[in-house]
Design a protein around this motif. Structure first.
Motif, PDB file in Angstrom:
ATOM      1  N   LEU A 298      53.617  27.199  79.154  1.00 23.47           N
ATOM      2  CA  LEU A 298      52.343  27.186  78.432  1.00 23.47           C
ATOM      3  C   LEU A 298      51.610  28.509  78.665  1.00 23.47           C
ATOM      4  O   LEU A 298      51.553  29.006  79.796  1.00 23.47           O
ATOM      5  CB  LEU A 298      51.450  26.044  78.937  1.00 23.47           C
ATOM      6  CG  LEU A 298      51.759  24.628  78.430  1.00 23.47           C
ATOM      7  CD1 LEU A 298      50.871  23.626  79.162  1.00 23.47           C
ATOM      8  CD2 LEU A 298      51.515  24.536  76.917  1.00 23.47           C
ATOM      9  N   THR A 299      51.071  29.055  77.588  1.00 24.18           N
ATOM     10  CA  THR A 299      50.202  30.225  77.749  1.00 24.18           C
ATOM     11  C   THR A 299      48.766  29.775  77.488  1.00 24.18           C
ATOM     12  O   THR A 299      48.539  28.856  76.677  1.00 24.18           O
ATOM     13  CB  THR A 299      50.587  31.345  76.759  1.00 24.18           C
ATOM     14  OG1 THR A 299      50.515  30.833  75.428  1.00 24.18           O
ATOM     15  CG2 THR A 299      51.974  31.873  77.044  1.00 24.18           C
ATOM     16  N   VAL A 300      47.838  30.374  78.191  1.00 28.26           N
ATOM     17  CA  VAL A 300      46.440  29.958  78.047  1.00 28.26           C
ATOM     18  C   VAL A 300      45.565  31.187  77.767  1.00 28.26           C
ATOM     19  O   VAL A 300      45.844  32.287  78.256  1.00 28.26           O
ATOM     20  CB  VAL A 300      45.915  29.224  79.309  1.00 28.26           C
ATOM     21  CG1 VAL A 300      46.757  28.006  79.624  1.00 28.26           C
ATOM     22  CG2 VAL A 300      45.885  30.161  80.505  1.00 28.26           C
ATOM     23  N   SER A 301      44.536  30.933  76.984  1.00 26.67           N
ATOM     24  CA  SER A 301      43.554  32.001  76.752  1.00 26.67           C
ATOM     25  C   SER A 301      42.209  31.351  76.458  1.00 26.67           C
ATOM     26  O   SER A 301      42.155  30.241  75.904  1.00 26.67           O
ATOM     27  CB  SER A 301      43.997  32.879  75.566  1.00 26.67           C
ATOM     28  OG  SER A 301      44.179  32.074  74.414  1.00 26.67           O
ATOM     29  N   ALA A 313      41.493  24.324  89.052  1.00 27.16           N
ATOM     30  CA  ALA A 313      42.463  25.390  89.284  1.00 27.16           C
ATOM     31  C   ALA A 313      42.926  25.333  90.736  1.00 27.16           C
ATOM     32  O   ALA A 313      42.108  25.217  91.652  1.00 27.16           O
ATOM     33  CB  ALA A 313      41.839  26.745  88.978  1.00 27.16           C
ATOM     34  N   SER A 314      44.253  25.358  90.943  1.00 30.86           N
ATOM     35  CA  SER A 314      44.798  25.320  92.305  1.00 30.86           C
ATOM     36  C   SER A 314      45.534  26.623  92.569  1.00 30.86           C
ATOM     37  O   SER A 314      46.512  26.958  91.882  1.00 30.86           O
ATOM     38  CB  SER A 314      45.784  24.159  92.452  1.00 30.86           C
ATOM     39  OG  SER A 314      45.166  22.956  92.127  1.00 30.86           O
ATOM     40  N   PHE A 315      45.086  27.315  93.582  1.00 38.95           N
ATOM     41  CA  PHE A 315      45.675  28.609  93.946  1.00 38.95           C
ATOM     42  C   PHE A 315      47.031  28.394  94.603  1.00 38.95           C
ATOM     43  O   PHE A 315      47.146  27.656  95.579  1.00 38.95           O
ATOM     44  CB  PHE A 315      44.712  29.332  94.895  1.00 38.95           C
ATOM     45  CG  PHE A 315      45.249  30.627  95.418  1.00 38.95           C
ATOM     46  CD1 PHE A 315      45.397  31.726  94.571  1.00 38.95           C
ATOM     47  CD2 PHE A 315      45.580  30.769  96.757  1.00 38.95           C
ATOM     48  CE1 PHE A 315      45.888  32.929  95.059  1.00 38.95           C
ATOM     49  CE2 PHE A 315      46.065  31.966  97.253  1.00 38.95           C
ATOM     50  CZ  PHE A 315      46.214  33.050  96.399  1.00 38.95           C
ATOM     51  N   LEU A 316      48.078  29.013  94.084  1.00 38.72           N
ATOM     52  CA  LEU A 316      49.427  28.865  94.643  1.00 38.72           C
ATOM     53  C   LEU A 316      50.000  30.196  95.107  1.00 38.72           C
ATOM     54  O   LEU A 316      51.194  30.318  95.311  1.00 38.72           O
ATOM     55  CB  LEU A 316      50.364  28.250  93.593  1.00 38.72           C
ATOM     56  CG  LEU A 316      49.971  26.885  93.025  1.00 38.72           C
ATOM     57  CD1 LEU A 316      50.928  26.481  91.919  1.00 38.72           C
ATOM     58  CD2 LEU A 316      49.957  25.826  94.115  1.00 38.72           C
ATOM     59  N   GLY A 317      49.161  31.216  95.215  1.00 40.58           N
ATOM     60  CA  GLY A 317      49.645  32.531  95.603  1.00 40.58           C
ATOM     61  C   GLY A 317      49.633  33.435  94.391  1.00 40.58           C
ATOM     62  O   GLY A 317      48.585  33.747  93.828  1.00 40.58           O
ATOM     63  N   ALA A 341      44.184  33.869  85.804  1.00 34.65           N
ATOM     64  CA  ALA A 341      43.436  32.618  86.030  1.00 34.65           C
ATOM     65  C   ALA A 341      42.034  32.886  86.551  1.00 34.65           C
ATOM     66  O   ALA A 341      41.091  32.141  86.240  1.00 34.65           O
ATOM     67  CB  ALA A 341      44.205  31.747  87.024  1.00 34.65           C
ATOM     68  N   SER A 342      41.896  33.953  87.311  1.00 38.57           N
ATOM     69  CA  SER A 342      40.576  34.238  87.904  1.00 38.57           C
ATOM     70  C   SER A 342      39.543  34.599  86.846  1.00 38.57           C
ATOM     71  O   SER A 342      38.334  34.575  87.121  1.00 38.57           O
ATOM     72  CB  SER A 342      40.717  35.366  88.929  1.00 38.57           C
ATOM     73  OG  SER A 342      41.196  36.519  88.272  1.00 38.57           O
ATOM     74  N   THR A 343      39.991  34.897  85.649  1.00 40.22           N
ATOM     75  CA  THR A 343      39.044  35.229  84.578  1.00 40.22           C
ATOM     76  C   THR A 343      38.574  33.986  83.818  1.00 40.22           C
ATOM     77  O   THR A 343      37.731  34.083  82.928  1.00 40.22           O
ATOM     78  CB  THR A 343      39.685  36.207  83.567  1.00 40.22           C
ATOM     79  OG1 THR A 343      40.770  35.531  82.914  1.00 40.22           O
ATOM     80  CG2 THR A 343      40.205  37.459  84.261  1.00 40.22           C
ATOM     81  N   LEU A 344      39.154  32.830  84.164  1.00 43.57           N
ATOM     82  CA  LEU A 344      38.834  31.601  83.431  1.00 43.57           C
ATOM     83  C   LEU A 344      37.959  30.691  84.288  1.00 43.57           C
ATOM     84  O   LEU A 344      38.436  30.143  85.286  1.00 43.57           O
ATOM     85  CB  LEU A 344      40.132  30.868  83.045  1.00 43.57           C
ATOM     86  CG  LEU A 344      41.136  31.671  82.206  1.00 43.57           C
ATOM     87  CD1 LEU A 344      42.463  30.927  82.110  1.00 43.57           C
ATOM     88  CD2 LEU A 344      40.577  31.946  80.822  1.00 43.57           C
TER      89      LEU A 344
END
Lengths: 371, 308
Positions: A298-301, A313-317, A341-344
């Motif tokens: 999946l791509t997200v924007s 949002a779960s940080f996985l590295g 992800a940090s921009t969302l």
């Protein structure tokens, strides 16, 4: 008398292992069908993982190779020879049990040498061979200890050495790592794979842990309700699952609502049209289906009119797993680079995209809806 | 002075002085644990019901009353127990106890194994419950049960015509059968948990390592069970060695047994003034039991290093 020589050889040689074949194996326990016509072949020197949920029949299949279970019908062949009726103590297979199953009253050396003792190998020779194997599994100084004085990982190494002591043609591993903690599990997993490659022994590895199966096996056979769903390389299994069950069982899979075209060739999902993986014969009329998509596909924007909303949002590295809520309350997850992800921000409207390739669908949703 | 801790002597409160021995570097002073105080009631109970009788018995076994009515030390009591009918009774008890304990152990092992491996859970529970009852069935009621069934006029003796075939309950072997009646269930109860502890995977692992069924029992199951078998044997030996009422009610003194002989000596059935010999016989029993337990401990230590 059996001659023992430890002869590590590269996997490419692949001559030490035997061909192991399951031919139409069936076994019922009361009303439960543990194995329902299993057909499977292991090539010489190959490591094959039998993967599936509890009760899918994978351990039953393994125990049939060891001679601890008898099929109602079907055959187990070792290098083309039917061994279905051969007693367990006459089969040329080594087995590592889930619970180690070391003999508690025997020292580590005596445990490893047990099989040789049963065959009447002279004491000095079996002791030397046991020491050789203990060195191979990384326990050269533990021979005089008793099993209860060892850690779980050490015990399983001893069990592995014991299983290899008679140079069996096939090695059976029955969830050998499930009783160990995560760190030991990983290191021992690598150790097992290293040994298997060195010795070139045909290995059947039973596990319910997909990560374990995908990481060390040459091929993975996914089982469900006594049947083989798919047998393929880990990459193929992950990227091209043959059935919705395999898709759901191996890795994380999103189920997105889609609408199948009347000829079954295309599916509309997330406002996009994609070809359907595989053929759907005899279809007439459109239908609601689930489209199966991996999180990383999946791509997200960010888009103010996007159909999804970012809820967590779960940080996985290097990547971050985004949890998204779709229309109708369904949730999907997407793995995206952490920098992106940090921009969302949480709560943002999101537009989802799919790569241009055929997608796997699950028609069960439609059948359930119309039933 | 008041002793407070090892290595620390504290002067009386009035002296206002204190002297403490220096501690070795890196060594912590051991503090006495108060945990042992909890066993004081048990120790006191054991001292009263076990220690005092044994002490009295020991004292009586090495003394006798002289013509003047005084008590004097003597070894004559012990000497008498190692001679004639007393020695015969001691040996008879050892022989009967060892034999019945051994036979019961051998019979109970397959029986308990059959129970443990039975698919019928109800059968297992029924047999274990029955064993619990039968193992505690002893004394005169047990003797009466056998006399009425297998005695000279017993139901089964008459029905099967056993008397014509030379059967007699009132012999050494008859008594052995009666003892086995309660020793076998006792051993079944002892062995069942141990057999439950035999993991099926051990058998499979043995088979996978080319062991036949016999080799599995010879090299795996039996060595693992051996400490339990040994303890069970000692338990049975002790149970048979100390049994009195059943034998007394059934065979009286016709079969020489030390417990019956002690009773006779104490009550003066045969000769008066033999009570000190009875006490010496009691001490002999303690020594025999201690020897058996000692042998068991040595064997157990040798065969169960893997447990420690």
């Amino acid at each position: 008398m059996t001659a023992f020589t430890l002869d590590p050889r590269p996997a490419s040689a692949g001559t030490a292992g035997a061909t192991l074949e399951f031919r139409g194996l069936r076994r019922a326990f009361g009303a439960t069908m543990a194995l329902d016509g299993l057909n499977l072949t292991l090539n010489p020197g190959e490591m094959l993982a039998l993967l599936g949920p509890s009760g899918c029949g994978k351990t039953t299949a393994l125990r049939m190779v060891a001679g601890f279970e008898t099929p109602d019908s079907g055959e187990v062949l070792l290098d083309g020879v039917d061994v279905t009726g051969t007693p367990a103590h006459r089969r040329d297979v080594g087995m590592v049990f889930q619970s180690y199953s070391l003999f508690p009253h025997l020292s580590v050396t005596d445990n490893v040498a047990f099989g040789m003792r049963m065959l009447g190998t002279p004491a000095a020779r079996r002791r030397a061979r046991a020491q050789e194997l203990l060195e191979l599994v990384g326990l050269p100084t533990q021979g005089g200890r008793y099993p209860r004085q060892l850690s779980g990982g050490q015990q399983q190494r001893v069990a592995l050495a014991r299983a290899l002591a008679l140079e069996p043609r096939v090695l059976l591993l029955d969830e050998p790592l499930s009783a160990l903690d995560a760190k030991v599990r990983q290191s021992l997993r690598e150790e097992i794979r290293r040994l298997q490659l060195e010795l070139g022994i045909t290995t059947l590895f039973v596990t319910h842990d997909q990560e374990e199966a995908l990481s060390i096996a040459d091929r993975v056979a996914v089982m469900r309700d006594g049947r083989l769903e798919q047998c393929a390389t880990p990459e193929e299994l992950y990227n091209s699952p043959a059935t919705p069950f395999v898709a759901g069982f191996v890795g994380t899979m999103n189920r997105l609502p889609g609408r199948l075209s009347s000829d079954g060739a295309l599916v509309d999902v997330l406002g996009l049209s994609r070809p359907v993986q595989g053929s759907l014969h005899g279809r007439d009329g459109t239908a609601d289906v689930d489209v199966l998509v991996r999180p990383e596909a999946l791509t997200v924007s960010a888009a103010p009119d996007g159909p999804a909303q970012l809820v967590a949002a779960s940080f996985l590295g290097a990547t971050t797993r985004l949890t998204l809520r779709l229309h109708g309350g369904r949730e999907a997850v997407a793995d995206v680079p952490t920098t992106h992800a940090s921009t969302l921000p949480t709560g943002a409207r999101i537009r989802l995209g799919l790569p241009e390739r055929p997608v796997l669908i699950d028609q069960a949703r439609n059948e359930e809806t119309t039933a | 002075m008041t002793l407070t801790a090892p290595g620390a002597v504290v002067a009386d409160a009035g002296a206002k002085t204190r002297r403490q021995e220096p501690q070795a570097p890196g060594r912590r002073a051991a503090r006495p644990s108060a945990g042992w105080l909890g066993v004081i009631p048990l120790l006191a109970f054991a001292a009263v019901v076990l220690g005092l009788p044994v002490a009295a018995m020991a004292a009586g076994s090495i003394t006798t009353t002289n013509d003047a009515g005084g008590t004097v030390f003597t070894d004559a009591n012990f000497a008498a127990t190692f001679d004639g009918p007393y020695l015969e009774s001691l040996m008879g008890s050892i022989r009967l106890s060892a034999l019945t304990a051994f036979v019961a152990t051998m019979v109970s092992l397959p029986l308990a194994y059959a129970i443990v491996t039975s698919r019928f859970r109800g059968l297992r529970e029924a047999v274990l419950s029955a064993s619990g009852v039968i193992a505690n069935f002893g004394g005169v009621p047990l003797a009466f049960a056998f006399v009425s069934t297998l005695g000279n006029a017993g139901v089964l003796t008459g029905f099967f015509g056993l008397a014509d075939k030379g059967w007699s309950l009132y012999t050494f072997w008859g008594l052995a059968i009666v003892y086995l009646y309660f020793l076998v269930p006792l051993m079944v109860l002892t062995l069942t948990p141990a057999l439950d502890g035999l993991k099926p995977q051990w058998r499979e692992a043995a088979q996978n390592n080319r062991a036949t069924g016999f080799q599995y029992w010879r090299h795996v199951a039996f060595p693992i069970l051996f400490p339990t078998l040994l303890s069970g044997f000692v338990l049975l030996f002790g149970s048979a060695f100390s049994a009195y009422a059943t034998a007394a009610a059934m065979v009286g003194s016709s079969i020489p047994l030390v417990t019956v002989k002690i009773a006779s000596a104490l009550t003066g059935d045969v000769l008066v003034g033999q009570s000190n010999i009875a006490l010496a016989l009691g001490m002999d029993m303690i020594i025999v039991a201690a020897l058996v337990i000692g042998i068991q401990l040595v064997l157990q230590r040798r065969t169960s290093r893997w447990l420690s």
